[in-house]
Design a protein around this motif. Structure first.
Motif, mmCIF file in Angstrom:
data_model
loop_
_atom_site.group_PDB
_atom_site.id
_atom_site.type_symbol
_atom_site.label_atom_id
_atom_site.label_comp_id
_atom_site.label_asym_id
_atom_site.label_seq_id
_atom_site.Cartn_x
_atom_site.Cartn_y
_atom_site.Cartn_z
ATOM 1 N N VAL A 108 -6.961 -4.201 -0.181
ATOM 2 C CA VAL A 108 -6.344 -2.961 -0.653
ATOM 3 C C VAL A 108 -5.570 -3.215 -1.938
ATOM 4 C CG1 VAL A 108 -6.259 -1.737 1.548
ATOM 5 C CG2 VAL A 108 -4.444 -3.345 0.971
ATOM 6 N N GLY A 109 -6.172 -3.937 -2.829
ATOM 7 C CA GLY A 109 -5.598 -4.130 -4.152
ATOM 8 C C GLY A 109 -4.421 -5.074 -4.182
ATOM 9 N N PRO A 110 -3.395 -4.721 -4.910
ATOM 10 C CA PRO A 110 -2.253 -5.602 -5.151
ATOM 11 C C PRO A 110 -1.582 -6.101 -3.877
ATOM 12 C CG PRO A 110 -2.113 -3.652 -6.551
ATOM 13 C CD PRO A 110 -3.251 -3.449 -5.600
ATOM 14 N N VAL A 111 -1.548 -5.282 -2.846
ATOM 15 C CA VAL A 111 -0.906 -5.720 -1.612
ATOM 16 C C VAL A 111 -1.688 -6.870 -0.993
ATOM 17 C CG1 VAL A 111 -0.265 -5.028 0.731
ATOM 18 C CG2 VAL A 111 0.137 -3.466 -1.167
ATOM 19 N N SER A 112 -3.007 -6.725 -0.918
ATOM 20 C CA SER A 112 -3.832 -7.792 -0.360
ATOM 21 C C SER A 112 -3.736 -9.059 -1.208
ATOM 22 C CB SER A 112 -5.292 -7.358 -0.266
ATOM 23 O OG SER A 112 -5.433 -6.353 0.691
ATOM 24 N N GLU A 113 -3.730 -8.874 -2.515
ATOM 25 C CA GLU A 113 -3.618 -10.029 -3.400
ATOM 26 C C GLU A 113 -2.275 -10.731 -3.199
ATOM 27 O OE1 GLU A 113 -4.259 -8.347 -7.263
ATOM 28 O OE2 GLU A 113 -6.304 -7.729 -6.753
ATOM 29 N N PHE A 114 -1.215 -9.972 -3.099
ATOM 30 C CA PHE A 114 0.106 -10.539 -2.859
ATOM 31 C C PHE A 114 0.132 -11.303 -1.542
ATOM 32 C CE2 PHE A 114 4.200 -10.074 -0.661
ATOM 33 C CZ PHE A 114 5.022 -10.794 -1.509
ATOM 34 N N LEU A 115 -0.381 -10.685 -0.482
ATOM 35 C CA LEU A 115 -0.388 -11.338 0.830
ATOM 36 C C LEU A 115 -1.222 -12.617 0.810
ATOM 37 C CD1 LEU A 115 -0.658 -8.229 3.175
ATOM 38 C CD2 LEU A 115 1.353 -9.645 2.752
#
Length: 122
Positions: A108-115
């Motif tokens: 889901v974009g930035p959230v997935s990348e951050f996680l």
């Protein structure tokens, strides 16, 4: 001695029996400023709504049965309804977000990348 309003109170209490506190000679109408201060402190706003007479009579009967005024009861009913509806709306939005995340393969974009970055650092 401070008395509390509990079911075990002595039924002969002059406040409960109406011997005290219900005399018109000691009653007075609150000033506009006092009423506004109470409304402000309680976060209340006066509204006008047209309801069927039969509905009002029914609400008054129900409130009387429970020993409360019908307007506070209606306020409580509306609060309960609003909380319940908000919960349903938020649950539906959460389910839709989860469906979209699942459809996107969990990315889901930035959230997935951050996680993902946080997992790698740990």
């Amino acid at each position: 001695m401070m008395m509390t309003n509990t079911p075990n109170r002595d039924a002969r209490d002059p406040w409960d029996s109406g011997e005290l506190g219900q005399s018109l000679e000691h009653a007075e109408v609150a000033s506009t400023e006092e009423m506004q201060a109470v409304d402000e402190s309680l976060g209340l706003q006066l509204v006008s709504i047209r309801l069927q007479r039969k509905l009002i009579a029914t609400l008054k009967f129900i409130a009387s049965h429970h020993g409360i005024g019908y307007q506070p009861m209606v306020r409580d009913l509306l609060n309960r309804f609003a909380v319940s509806e908000m919960q349903q709306i938020l649950q539906a939005q959460l389910a839709e977000s989860q469906r979209q995340a699942d459809a996107a393969g969990g990315n889901v974009g930035p959230v997935s990348e951050f996680l993902e970055r946080e997992r790698k650092r740990a």
